[in-house]
Design an enzyme around this catalytic site. Structure first.
Site, PDB file in Angstrom:
ATOM      1  N   TYR A  15      70.907  70.963 -55.641  1.00  0.00           N
ATOM      2  CA  TYR A  15      72.348  71.162 -55.768  1.00  0.00           C
ATOM      3  C   TYR A  15      72.991  71.288 -54.388  1.00  0.00           C
ATOM      4  CZ  TYR A  15      71.164  72.477 -60.612  1.00  0.00           C
ATOM      5  OH  TYR A  15      70.688  72.507 -61.894  1.00  0.00           O
ATOM      6  N   GLU A  27      84.534  64.051 -47.035  1.00  0.00           N
ATOM      7  CA  GLU A  27      85.336  64.935 -46.177  1.00  0.00           C
ATOM      8  C   GLU A  27      85.281  64.466 -44.729  1.00  0.00           C
ATOM      9  OE1 GLU A  27      87.226  67.315 -47.394  1.00  0.00           O
ATOM     10  OE2 GLU A  27      86.466  67.087 -49.432  1.00  0.00           O
ATOM     11  N   GLU A  68      84.021  74.992 -42.772  1.00  0.00           N
ATOM     12  CA  GLU A  68      84.594  73.716 -43.222  1.00  0.00           C
ATOM     13  C   GLU A  68      84.145  73.390 -44.643  1.00  0.00           C
ATOM     14  OE1 GLU A  68      86.913  70.768 -43.646  1.00  0.00           O
ATOM     15  OE2 GLU A  68      86.904  71.654 -41.638  1.00  0.00           O
ATOM     16  N   GLU A  75      89.682  73.411 -51.375  1.00  0.00           N
ATOM     17  CA  GLU A  75      90.580  72.285 -51.616  1.00  0.00           C
ATOM     18  C   GLU A  75      90.220  71.548 -52.908  1.00  0.00           C
ATOM     19  OE1 GLU A  75      90.433  69.970 -48.027  1.00  0.00           O
ATOM     20  OE2 GLU A  75      91.843  71.291 -47.003  1.00  0.00           O
ATOM     21  N   LYS A  93      95.251  76.071 -49.609  1.00  0.00           N
ATOM     22  CA  LYS A  93      94.694  75.055 -48.718  1.00  0.00           C
ATOM     23  C   LYS A  93      94.983  75.379 -47.253  1.00  0.00           C
ATOM     24  CE  LYS A  93      94.612  71.082 -51.808  1.00  0.00           C
ATOM     25  NZ  LYS A  93      94.946  69.666 -51.906  1.00  0.00           N
ATOM     26  N   SER A  97      92.353  76.077 -44.138  1.00  0.00           N
ATOM     27  CA  SER A  97      92.436  75.358 -42.866  1.00  0.00           C
ATOM     28  C   SER A  97      92.547  76.320 -41.688  1.00  0.00           C
ATOM     29  CB  SER A  97      93.639  74.409 -42.867  1.00  0.00           C
ATOM     30  OG  SER A  97      93.460  73.396 -43.817  1.00  0.00           O
TER      31      SER A  97
END
Length: 118
Positions: A15, A27, A68, A75, A93, A97
């Site tokens: 997974y 991404e 990240e 997101e 979101k 960031s």
């Protein structure tokens, strides 16, 4: 609702690898940061500082990738919940960031401190 499967080392590892592959494929920020990490690791190996400083640089560099990935997960969940423009979705979101930006800043400051004072 509990949809968590029973823990199994090999399935859970699969997974995790599936998540890594998905992030790498979809991404662009993660891909860029992973690409930069290659040069960062080379730099860490080449600089003449003690092992503890190298470890600190390595940990803060990996932390950028971890944050990240968490931001990408946030997101994805936000996109799953709503496709419409919603202020709270944007805020979620944006906060993710910001976490990435702070982590990159931490890593940059760590490099500066190590290069100047080590």
């Amino acid at each position: 609702m509990n949809n968590k499967p029973k823990y199994h080392l090999f399935k859970n590892t699969k997974y995790a690898l599936d998540g890594f592959i998905h992030a790498f494929k979809t991404e662009s920020s993660f891909k860029l940061e992973l690409f930069c990490a290659i040069f960062i690791i080379i730099g860490i190996l080449l600089i003449d500082v003690s092992l503890i400083y190298k470890l600190i640089l390595f940990v803060t560099g990996i932390l950028v990738l971890i944050v990240e990935l968490i931001n990408s997960a946030i997101e994805n969940v936000v996109d799953l919940v709503t496709k419409e423009h919603a202020p709270l979705a944007k805020t979620a979101k944006d906060i993710g960031s910001t976490a990435v930006m702070f982590t990159i800043g931490l890593h940059t400051i760590t490099w500066i401190v190590v290069l100047i004072w080590a």
